[in-house]
Design an enzyme around this catalytic site. Structure first.
Site, PDB file in Angstrom:
ATOM      1  CD  GLU A   1      -7.613   6.186  -1.693  1.00  0.00           C
ATOM      2  OE1 GLU A   1      -6.988   5.838  -2.356  1.00  0.00           O
ATOM      3  OE2 GLU A   1      -7.728   5.773  -0.034  1.00  0.00           O
TER       4      GLU A   1
ATOM      5  CG  HIS B   1      -8.744  -3.548  -2.365  1.00  0.00           C
ATOM      6  ND1 HIS B   1      -9.489  -2.599  -2.802  1.00  0.00           N
ATOM      7  CD2 HIS B   1      -8.534  -2.532  -0.972  1.00  0.00           C
ATOM      8  CE1 HIS B   1      -9.932  -1.433  -1.605  1.00  0.00           C
ATOM      9  NE2 HIS B   1      -8.997  -1.616  -1.012  1.00  0.00           N
TER      10      HIS B   1
ATOM     11  CG  HIS C   1      -6.391  -2.048   3.277  1.00  0.00           C
ATOM     12  ND1 HIS C   1      -5.229  -1.693   3.018  1.00  0.00           N
ATOM     13  CD2 HIS C   1      -7.602  -2.384   2.840  1.00  0.00           C
ATOM     14  CE1 HIS C   1      -6.754  -0.611   1.979  1.00  0.00           C
ATOM     15  NE2 HIS C   1      -8.146  -1.384   2.141  1.00  0.00           N
TER      16      HIS C   1
ATOM     17  CG  ASP D   1      -2.143   1.136   1.445  1.00  0.00           C
ATOM     18  OD1 ASP D   1      -1.613   2.664   0.926  1.00  0.00           O
ATOM     19  OD2 ASP D   1      -3.230   0.662   1.454  1.00  0.00           O
ATOM     20  CB  ILE D   2       0.706   4.198  -2.740  1.00  0.00           C
ATOM     21  CG1 ILE D   2       2.510   4.682  -2.713  1.00  0.00           C
ATOM     22  CG2 ILE D   2      -0.036   5.072  -1.978  1.00  0.00           C
ATOM     23  CD1 ILE D   2       3.131   3.947  -3.280  1.00  0.00           C
TER      24      ILE D   2
END
Ligand code: AMP
Length: 130
Positions: free
Chosen positions: A87, A92, A94, A28-29
């Site tokens: 978002e 996805h 996490h 994750d960025i």
């Protein structure tokens, strides 16, 4: 194409942590903790819980392998798993190394790690991925 599809296709750069024919994992960025990783299906689907049962089961098993790699590369008490999807409209999961409950707090200020460190983190997870 979603931004995550472009990432899985290599059209947008990412810090790759693991890959299979159907799934892709990358850092994750804007991590809430070091080694915060996202797992995605290569096939586009908006929301994790809209996936068909087989694909969801396969993705969960892939995520389990990624979680083990995270724990090997960055020993922690547990690897937390969360589904938000508020978002980015591409399913996805996490995965977040946990030392305490607060490590799963998505409201806290995100870490900002230099690209070289992100690269190192991803490489360590990738090396531990079986
Ligand atoms: P959510 O959809 O609420 O689960 O949040 C999407 C997550 O994707 C956030 O934690 C973002 O930091 C992360 N994210 C968005 N764009 C990228 C990207 N290009 N590379 C890596 N992570 C991203």
């Amino acid at each position: 194409m979603t931004i995550f599809s472009k990432i899985a296709a290599g059209e947008i750069p990412s810090y790759k942590c693991a890959e299979s024919d159907k799934f892709y994992a990358f850092l994750d960025i804007n991590p809430v903790a070091k080694a915060h990783t996202l797992v995605i299906p290569k096939q586009e689907v908006d929301y994790l819980f809209d996936m068909d049962d087989n694909s969801l089961a396969e993705m969960t098993i892939f995520a389990k392998r990624v979680a083990k790699a995270i724990n090997t590369a960055f020993p922690c008490r547990k690897v937390g798993m969360a589904v938000l999807g508020l978002e980015v409209a591409h399913a996805h999961i996490h995965l977040i190394p946990l030392h305490s409950e607060g490590d799963m707090d998505f409201r806290k200020e995100k870490l900002q790690l230099p690209a070289s460190e992100m690269q190192e983190i991803a490489a360590k997870i990738l090396a531990a991925f079986e």
